[in-house]
Motif scaffolding. Structure first.
Motif, PDB file in Angstrom:
ATOM      1  N   VAL A   1       0.629  10.611  -3.177  1.00  0.00           N
ATOM      2  CA  VAL A   1      -0.325  10.849  -2.081  1.00  0.00           C
ATOM      3  C   VAL A   1       0.421  11.004  -0.771  1.00  0.00           C
ATOM      4  O   VAL A   1       0.041  11.801   0.084  1.00  0.00           O
ATOM      5  CB  VAL A   1      -1.336   9.685  -1.981  1.00  0.00           C
ATOM      6  N   VAL A   2       1.467  10.223  -0.575  1.00  0.00           N
ATOM      7  CA  VAL A   2       2.322  10.418   0.607  1.00  0.00           C
ATOM      8  C   VAL A   2       3.767  10.637   0.154  1.00  0.00           C
ATOM      9  O   VAL A   2       4.213  10.065  -0.841  1.00  0.00           O
ATOM     10  CB  VAL A   2       2.274   9.222   1.601  1.00  0.00           C
TER      11      VAL A   2
ATOM     12  N   ASP B   1       0.837  -1.207   0.000  1.00  0.00           N
ATOM     13  CA  ASP B   1       0.000   0.000   0.000  1.00  0.00           C
ATOM     14  C   ASP B   1       0.869   1.253   0.000  1.00  0.00           C
ATOM     15  O   ASP B   1       0.621   2.187  -0.758  1.00  0.00           O
ATOM     16  CB  ASP B   1      -0.918   0.020   1.233  1.00  0.00           C
ATOM     17  N   LEU B   2       1.893   1.249   0.853  1.00  0.00           N
ATOM     18  CA  LEU B   2       2.738   2.444   0.997  1.00  0.00           C
ATOM     19  C   LEU B   2       3.391   2.845  -0.331  1.00  0.00           C
ATOM     20  O   LEU B   2       3.371   4.014  -0.711  1.00  0.00           O
ATOM     21  CB  LEU B   2       3.822   2.179   2.058  1.00  0.00           C
ATOM     22  N   LEU B   3       3.942   1.865  -1.039  1.00  0.00           N
ATOM     23  CA  LEU B   3       4.660   2.221  -2.267  1.00  0.00           C
ATOM     24  C   LEU B   3       3.716   2.717  -3.366  1.00  0.00           C
ATOM     25  O   LEU B   3       4.090   3.546  -4.194  1.00  0.00           O
ATOM     26  CB  LEU B   3       5.517   1.046  -2.757  1.00  0.00           C
ATOM     27  N   VAL B   4       2.502   2.200  -3.351  1.00  0.00           N
ATOM     28  CA  VAL B   4       1.505   2.679  -4.324  1.00  0.00           C
ATOM     29  C   VAL B   4       1.163   4.139  -4.025  1.00  0.00           C
ATOM     30  O   VAL B   4       1.069   4.968  -4.927  1.00  0.00           O
ATOM     31  CB  VAL B   4       0.237   1.796  -4.287  1.00  0.00           C
ATOM     32  N   LYS B   5       1.014   4.448  -2.746  1.00  0.00           N
ATOM     33  CA  LYS B   5       0.708   5.832  -2.369  1.00  0.00           C
ATOM     34  C   LYS B   5       1.872   6.769  -2.684  1.00  0.00           C
ATOM     35  O   LYS B   5       1.674   7.919  -3.072  1.00  0.00           O
ATOM     36  CB  LYS B   5       0.364   5.913  -0.879  1.00  0.00           C
ATOM     37  N   MET B   6       3.080   6.254  -2.497  1.00  0.00           N
ATOM     38  CA  MET B   6       4.256   7.076  -2.839  1.00  0.00           C
ATOM     39  C   MET B   6       4.304   7.326  -4.347  1.00  0.00           C
ATOM     40  O   MET B   6       4.595   8.423  -4.795  1.00  0.00           O
ATOM     41  CB  MET B   6       5.545   6.382  -2.365  1.00  0.00           C
TER      42      MET B   6
END
Lengths: 84, 287, 756, 156
Positions: free
Chosen positions: B40-41, B31-36
């Motif tokens: 988004v983050v 999830d984190l890498l997709v948001k990066m």
């Protein structure tokens, strides 16, 4: 031998020729046909530039303007179809 | 951005507590890498917890299972004892994303990402799972249903992170199941989902039940009325109809690209009924 | 013999190479990761290009301030529409392409490019984009085709007045084109009918969904010469368009086509390529511009969403007395004629005494649409075939018998005008009727649907070089892009013609400076037209080979014939000479006149139309509305199947795309006019577990317009699935499905109407 | 700035320095010159960037390069044994299981991972095993058949 042909028009071309469904044109090739059409109906030029295909006896020609128009052949102008 | 890979939970907690900017825990990263990627983050610090001892272990004891926060979901299905005890939880975890994603993603991450549609969360809540949370000041345990507080929001405080998920030992004559609705057969996010966990008495009467819905509210919903609808029954048609009605009544969904309010509300009941049938069969000894 | 004259005998000939299943020449590279796709190349000193895009569906661009971005360290160029002076010389179509590549004054859709940067790395480029300050004045927008045609809809372009009306409209509107096709008297026809069915249908917008995002690596030198490595369906067309848009000479812009990771019509127009060239020109360094998946969905060319009304009347004996349809298609933010194409194809499968179609093309605040595999035909077939199915059932006739009774045949006046020559719709229907699939039992909650599809196919401009190497092997330079294995088919044709083995012949895609102009790989023309040109080029090479053998033997060339890969002396005086093989002649090329080659240019007009019939079995869950494909069969005429595996692959691929479209694929726009699902997560193309094996039946009815009888096969397979699958769901649920895709919420909702 | 990493790629020891937020896919493609893994989406939804990391199939777009220290990576470039193609590779060519070919490296890695775990998969197991890899050209028919054929050959 007759070089006079009945040229059927698709819907969008008809307003350019006063609503006629077809025209009677003297020509021996697609090139001659287009030349004559533009002479008679200058509004056609833009369409021909954008691309008009010609169906001669059910066979559709898009590019080969020296294709002869045989006597008594059924001739239709059609939009130049794109593909995917 | 800094990348840190501490080897102790204490060090990790310290890094997270000290960081003044935006700090994120990295386990599976799916999830984190997709948001990066989407912008988004933009983290200032990433703390990779995979080098911390125990984070990639599944421990079985008399009290149940302790699943380290960095255990990839695919590893759950490779653990025969866990799969036997909590088939619904393991199935839920292995519905997340693709085989590729399952090789990385974790249940802890699925929980802390705090998506209303998280697949493993309803199953964990139905199972009565708890999470271990650590910080520089110490550790605590909370029920899974108390972690997510809203879309993308958790009750974790700054400097805290989840170190493990604890599943209780399987009770005799109990069974769990998880079903989600997706338009395709794979690769989708749940449009609506339901987990059911039931215990039976010797005669096959349901004595205890937990019914949890996903993707129909800002967090997973533990629906007590739905559980009441089937407790004291042998999951007859009338009980199933009451269960479905209770689930549909509990839904507070939204219209979005994945589904409509009407659709989610109706299908929640359908899934509850179907999941209950599976859980009931499992509790009765059928797989 | 003129090269253009076809020899019907060849169609019947026994082939040695054609029709076999050889390995493709690019196979090993593609299974080992060696093959270079658009994003896989690099140039020394290359920069990273990124594009800033409008977040608004419709907005005036009041001001673009690039001053901060320009000053950021590592930024080498920032461009806006100011960097694209108008070189189009009044060509409105080219101007639309330019305006689509970079907004000029107005952003017309969510994702419309407004500026671009080139920087030393991606991180710097991303920072630079954030430093560009665009002031927008948001305008009202419209994304739905029917709403766009309403009189009070926000008007996108003040210069669009509906074309094709007998009276010029008095005001600009989003209705860019009106069209009409047909013959006979439909009003009279409907009066003759025992049963008349009218229905309205809608289809949502879909994307070609190729897995490789667009990528261009461009390098412009200060002397005006330039090169570009790019994934495209037509590098010559990209060369020509980019040269025009940037004011470059076409001969100085050398475009090399990368391997292409799918196109299906989506890589037929330039999108980011002119931006890459303009950035490179401004930065004076190579620039690589690769789209993200989100950009592919938001900013390239998906297909139209549509709204279609159909009315069909028939007698109890199954004769269709009249057929009428009005088709409304949106073409995105620039004028198009997709509805007109839909109107041409809608009833093309049938022999109709009275038929009329009306088309309305509209512009909306969505990306400029592009062709998608038989563009416009699938939606029209969906609407017409469902109505056909309903009429058949209403008069108590089997839908397949009803279609057979009304199918077009040789001599039928087509719904778009001309009279058909020999065509293949009847044989595909007969094959479907006799297929075991039609008789297989259906399980619970299952339904079966069958439907027909039509597509034109075309040929276009093509040229091919055939060169004989000194060691007696053969190279081919072709200029049409190979998407699905055409290099193998072209080499097969040349091997067949020369009488050598497939392994002796190798084909490559030449760059734009190494071969004359070639049209794109589109319109199912790749294998059809390129093999035709290749066969002619090989025949020209054979003329040279005969001449060289004659020189070696010191006999007249007229007394040499070519067969089985060797020159044979004929006639009483020369009959005892040992034949000279290609290898032996090649070895003496230097002493007989130099290199041996054959070249041919063709315009492969008269490609011949194409028909298919598909059968689908679908299981629909009545409680959730979810549909699964349980069995699927494609029956299509391929003419002569040059490489049967690749023909099957085209059938299966088209069917799978159509199935995805039928069930789940759609662009979802929010009320704000922004695309909600610009990712593969929520733009749901079929995954492996969604599909069964897709059975294929290749009918080989020789195409008289190709030396080997080949017909284009790439597109028609996407035409019937929307209809076949929706009829199957209709049969499974008992509710006529009129809205594509049949996503579970839509189907479940439709079931409610049944309960009431 | 940057993380210094030592790992093993296709049996070779490699060293690279990459920014902290750079993903493995970009490391492979832009730093190690291994462009066989493709970026189809960058979000784990298409599988075109699939590689095998410490024995597990992953999307290389969803792994940081910084995480690679001490790790073992297998990519499409290491699949063949020198000039001898892996049976999966050979059957993909022979069975026309590729058209445009851009998804092929990812499919081959996924199929390889599947067969290592399950040498005799059913059609359904193959279809679900490959569901994380999107192909837009083939309709998957010939891909599934090629995997079946390769599995059969590999079982001997």
């Amino acid at each position: 031998m007759s070089d006079t042909h009945i040229i059927h028009l698709w819907g969008a071309l008809r307003p350019l020729v006063g609503g006629a469904l077809f025209l009677t044109v003297k020509a021996t090739t697609i090139r001659g046909l287009f030349r004559t059409l533009v002479e008679l109906h200058p509004g056609m030029e833009a369409h021909i530039k954008r691309g008009v295909a010609v169906s001669i006896g059910g066979k559709i020609y898009r590019d080969q303007w020296d294709t002869p128009l045989p006597e008594c052949a059924e001739i239709y102008l059609l939009p130049r179809v794109p593909g995917g | 951005m800094r990348y840190e890979m501490p080897t102790t939970a204490k060090a990790a907690a310290g890094l997270l507590a000290k960081e003044k900017g935006r700090a994120f825990v990295l386990a599976g990263g799916t999830d984190l890498l997709v948001k990066m990627k989407a912008g988004v983050v933009e983290p200032d610090l990433i703390v990779d917890i995979k080098a911390i001892k125990g984070m990639k272990d599944i421990k079985k004891s008399a009290g149940g299972f302790v699943i380290g926060a960095a255990v990839p979901c695919v590893a759950l299905s490779e653990n025969a004892a866990l799969t036997k005890a909590w088939p619904g939880v393991v199935e839920a975890a292995n519905l997340i994303g693709s085989k590729q994603v399952q090789g990385r993603c974790t249940m802890s991450g699925n929980l802390c990402n705090a998506s209303p549609a998280a697949d493993s969360v309803p199953a964990l809540i139905a199972a009565g799972a708890k999470v271990s949370i650590i910080s520089a000041k110490g550790s605590r345990k909370v029920a899974v249903e108390d972690v997510t507080t809203g879309v993308g929001r958790t009750s974790l405080k700054k400097g805290e992170f989840v170190t493990a998920i604890e599943l209780p030992a399987k009770k005799p004559k109990s069974g769990d199941a998880y079903l989600r609705f997706i338009p395709r057969t794979e690769m989708d996010i749940a449009v609506v989902s339901c987990a059911v966990n039931v215990s039976l008495d010797a005669k096959g009467m349901i004595t205890k039940a937990r019914v949890v819905l996903g993707a129909v509210a800002i967090t997973a919903l533990l629906v007590k009325d739905a559980a009441s609808a089937i407790v004291g029954t042998k999951l007859d048609d009338a009980a199933k109809a009451k269960l479905a009605a209770a689930c549909s009544a509990a839904c507070k969904p939204i219209d979005d690209k994945r589904g409509t309010v009407e659709f989610r509300t109706e299908v929640a009941g359908v899934l509850a009924r179907r999941a209950a049938e599976i859980a009931y069969a499992r509790a009765g000894g059928k797989q | 013999m003129s090269l253009d004259s076809m020899n019907p005998a060849l169609v019947e000939k026994h082939f040695k190479v054609i029709g076999t299943r050889v390995a493709r020449p690019d196979g090993v590279d593609k299974v080992t990761g060696r093959a270079r796709y658009g994003a896989d190349a690099a140039m020394p000193g290359q920069l990273v290009g990124l594009v800033l895009r409008s977040p608004h569906a419709h907005a005036q661009i009041v001001k673009i301030d690039i001053s901060k971005a320009v000053k950021l360290a590592g930024v080498k160029a920032v461009i806006t529409s100011a960097d694209f002076p108008d070189h189009t010389q009044g060509d409105r179509g080219m101007m639309d392409i330019l305006e689509n590549c970079m907004a000029r004054g107005k952003a017309l859709y969510d994702g419309h490019a407004v500026a671009a940067v080139a920087a030393i790395d991606a991180a710097t480029a991303r920072k630079a984009l954030k430093l560009i300050n665009v002031t927008y004045k948001i305008l009202p927008h419209v994304t739905d085709v029917d709403e766009a045609l309403q009189i009070h809809a926000p008007v996108l372009h003040p210069h669009i007045y509906t074309e094709g009306l007998s009276e010029k409209p008095t005001a600009a509107s989003n209705w860019n084109k009106h069209g009409e096709y047909g013959h006979g008297d439909v009003d009279a026809g409907f009066k003759e009918a025992d049963m008349v069915i009218s229905r309205s249908y809608k289809t949502e917008q879909t994307h070609q969904g190729y897995i490789e995002p667009h990528s261009a690596l461009a390098s412009v030198s200060p002397d005006g010469s330039a090169e570009m490595f790019v994934c495209t369906q037509g590098h010559f067309v990209y060369r020509n368009q980019c040269a025009t848009l940037l004011g470059l000479d076409a001969n100085k812009l050398r475009v090399t086509a990368s391997e292409i990771g799918g196109g299906f019509g989506g890589k037929t127009h330039v999108w980011a390529e002119p931006l890459a060239l303009a950035l490179s020109r401004k930065a004076n360094r190579p620039v690589k511009l690769t789209m993200s998946r989100e950009e592919v969905f938001r900013c390239t060319g998906p297909t139209s969403s549509t709204s279609i009304d159909v009315k069909i009347g028939a007698k109890k004996d199954g004769t269709i007395t009249a057929a009428w349809a009005e088709l409304r298609y949106q073409g995105g933010c620039f004028p198009s004629n997709w509805a007109e194409l839909g109107a041409m194809t809608a009833f093309a499968c049938y022999d109709l005494k009275n038929v009329k179609t009306v088309s309305k093309d509209a512009v909306v605040n969505r990306p400029k649409t592009a062709a998608y595999r038989a563009p416009s035909a699938p939606m029209a077939a969906f609407a017409v075939e469902n109505t056909i199915d309903e009429v058949a059932k209403a008069i108590g006739m089997d839908p397949i018998d009803f279609r057979i009774k009304n199918a077009a045949k040789q001599g039928t006046k087509s719904s778009y005008g001309p009279v058909y020559g020999p065509i293949g719709i009847g044989p595909t229907l007969e094959a479907a009727k006799n297929h075991p699939h039609m008789k297989a039992p259906l399980g619970k909650n299952m339904g079966r649907g069958m439907a027909c599809g039509f597509w034109f196919n075309f040929g276009g401009q093509t040229c091919v070089d055939v060169n004989v190497t000194p060691d007696g092997n053969v190279t081919i330079a072709q200029g049409t892009i190979d998407v699905g294995g055409s290099r193998a088919s072209i080499a097969m044709a040349v091997a067949e013609e020369l009488g050598v083995t497939y392994n002796q012949v190798r084909s490559i895609i030449a760059d734009t400076s190494s071969l004359g102009h070639n049209d794109m790989t589109d319109g199912s023309r790749g294998t059809f037209s390129t093999s035709k040109a290749a066969i002619f080029a090989a025949r020209n090479a054979i003329t040279v080979l005969r001449d060289r053998a004659a020189k070696i033997w010191e006999i007249p060339a007229s007394e040499v014939e070519w067969r089985d890969g060797a020159a044979h002396a004929k006639g009483v005086n020369h009959g005892n000479r040992t034949p000279l093989s290609l290898k032996e002649i090649a070895a003496q090329a230097g002493q007989t006149g130099g290199p041996i080659a054959g070249h041919a240019e063709t315009v492969a007009d008269n490609a011949g139309v194409s028909f298919a019939t598909h059968i689908a079995d679908v299981e629909t869950d009545p409680e959730t509305g979810r549909s699964l494909i349980k069995r699927y069969t494609v029956i299509q005429d391929a003419g002569k199947a040059m490489h049967p595996s690749y023909v099957e692959g085209q059938y299966q691929g088209g069917a799978a795309q159509g199935i995805g479209w039928a069930l789940n694929e759609e662009y979802v726009y929010g009320k704000d006019g922004r695309l909600q699902n610009a990712a593969f997560l929520d733009y749901r193309i079929p995954v492996c577990s969604d599909l069964p094996f897709i059975d294929t039946q290749i009918l080989e009815i020789p195409n008289p317009n190709h030396p080997y009888g080949v017909r284009g096969v790439g597109e028609t397979s996407i035409v019937p699935p929307l209809a076949a699958v929706s009829i199957a769901v209709t049969n499974a649920t008992g509710v006529r499905q009129t809205h594509i895709p049949m996503s579970p919420p839509r189907v479940l909702k439709s079931l409610k109407t049944k309960k009431k | 700035m940057g993380v210094h990493v030592r790992s093993t790629v296709n049996g070779d020891a490699v060293e690279f320095t990459c920014p902290e937020d750079e993903v493995l896919l970009d490391v492979l493609r832009n730093r190690l010159g291994l462009t066989g893994a493709k970026e189809g989406c960058g979000t784990g939804d298409c599988g075109a960037c699939s590689v095998i990391l410490d024995g597990r199939l992953v999307c290389s777009c969803l792994v940081l390069g910084a995480e690679m220290d001490g790790k073992v990576v297998e990519t499409i470039e290491g699949m063949a044994d020198g000039a001898k193609l892996h049976p999966l590779q050979q059957h993909f060519i022979d069975g026309a299981a590729l058209q445009c070919g851009v998804c092929t490296p990812g499919f081959l890695m996924a199929a390889d991972a599947l067969l290592r775990k399950n040498p005799d998969p059913t059609e359904e197991e193959i279809r679900f095993g490959l569901a994380g890899n999107l192909c837009r050209c083939t309709g998957y028919d010939k891909i599934v058949r090629a995997v079946q054929a390769a599995a059969k050959e590999m079982r001997g």
